[in-house]
Design a protein around this motif. Sequence first.
Motif, PDB file in Angstrom:
ATOM      1  N   ASN A  34     -12.887  -5.578  12.785  1.00  0.00           N
ATOM      2  CA  ASN A  34     -12.898  -6.618  13.821  1.00  0.00           C
ATOM      3  C   ASN A  34     -11.856  -7.698  13.567  1.00  0.00           C
ATOM      4  N   TRP A  69     -12.963  -0.889  16.788  1.00  0.00           N
ATOM      5  CA  TRP A  69     -13.614  -2.146  17.187  1.00  0.00           C
ATOM      6  C   TRP A  69     -13.400  -2.401  18.682  1.00  0.00           C
ATOM      7  N   ARG A  83     -21.429  -8.658  22.649  1.00  0.00           N
ATOM      8  CA  ARG A  83     -20.197  -8.313  21.923  1.00  0.00           C
ATOM      9  C   ARG A  83     -20.430  -8.353  20.410  1.00  0.00           C
ATOM     10  N   CYS A  84     -21.071  -9.402  19.947  1.00  0.00           N
ATOM     11  CA  CYS A  84     -21.291  -9.532  18.501  1.00  0.00           C
ATOM     12  C   CYS A  84     -22.254  -8.456  18.001  1.00  0.00           C
ATOM     13  N   CYS A  87     -20.366  -5.382  17.594  1.00  0.00           N
ATOM     14  CA  CYS A  87     -19.485  -5.548  16.425  1.00  0.00           C
ATOM     15  C   CYS A  87     -20.276  -5.325  15.135  1.00  0.00           C
ATOM     16  N   PHE A  88     -21.469  -5.916  15.054  1.00  0.00           N
ATOM     17  CA  PHE A  88     -22.321  -5.709  13.857  1.00  0.00           C
ATOM     18  C   PHE A  88     -22.662  -4.226  13.707  1.00  0.00           C
ATOM     19  N   ARG A  91     -19.704  -2.183  12.297  1.00  0.00           N
ATOM     20  CA  ARG A  91     -19.392  -2.434  10.880  1.00  0.00           C
ATOM     21  C   ARG A  91     -20.520  -1.952   9.971  1.00  0.00           C
ATOM     22  N   CYS A 164     -14.468 -16.628  13.399  1.00  0.00           N
ATOM     23  CA  CYS A 164     -15.329 -15.532  12.942  1.00  0.00           C
ATOM     24  C   CYS A 164     -14.510 -14.333  12.477  1.00  0.00           C
ATOM     25  N   GLY A 165     -13.588 -13.862  13.335  1.00  0.00           N
ATOM     26  CA  GLY A 165     -12.784 -12.724  12.875  1.00  0.00           C
ATOM     27  C   GLY A 165     -11.956 -12.061  13.957  1.00  0.00           C
ATOM     28  N   CYS A 166     -12.560 -11.782  15.110  1.00  0.00           N
ATOM     29  CA  CYS A 166     -11.814 -11.043  16.134  1.00  0.00           C
ATOM     30  C   CYS A 166     -10.868 -11.971  16.897  1.00  0.00           C
ATOM     31  N   SER A 169     -12.683 -14.432  19.073  1.00  0.00           N
ATOM     32  CA  SER A 169     -13.295 -15.569  18.372  1.00  0.00           C
ATOM     33  C   SER A 169     -12.229 -16.570  17.937  1.00  0.00           C
TER      34      SER A 169
END
Length: 185
Positions: A34, A69, A83-84, A87-88, A91, A164-166, A169
Amino acid sequence: MRVMLHACCGPCLIEPFDALVSEHDVTVCYANPNIHPLGEYQRRLQTLLDYADSRGIEVLEEPYDMVSWMRAVAGLEEDLSKRCKACFRLRLGMVADRAAALGYDAVATTLTVSPYQDPDSIRDAALAACEAAGIEYLDTDFRERYRDATQRSRELGMYRQNYCGCVLSDIEAQREREARRARRV
Ligand code: SF4
């Protein structure tokens, strides 16, 4: 138990690892396609590896497959909650598959140390991922350790990211900072 601990970054690893290692044999797995851009991914990974080296912690890395991702969150870009969760799921699915293939007993994640992530979404995603892989999910909530994690990572001079990462975000965090600045003015 042999536990594979999904780690999102170095600062978030500190407290969850200490909490688990007193009772379990813990290996860390960095599975975070992500993160955008690649330089940020590598910076977070290196921060984690430097800390792991200093503690003698074993770290595995999953491939940086950003397309996976993008596929996982396609159509959910505007819905932060969905979305999150997707994503979780991606991963933690990578970690659960790897852990099951290597004969581990359980999977856990450092994501639950963050007060900015939804613990129910993490749990749902983790349970689905672990059920699909046929491995146990170690359901942990590390949020009460967040303050200590922040303090210790600062004392160690670790790189601490501000989104956060993406890529989404990153944009959202920039907008929030601009809005806060505008309110102050
Ligand atoms: S905001 Fe964080 S958890 Fe949500 S999709 Fe982006 S990287 Fe994943």
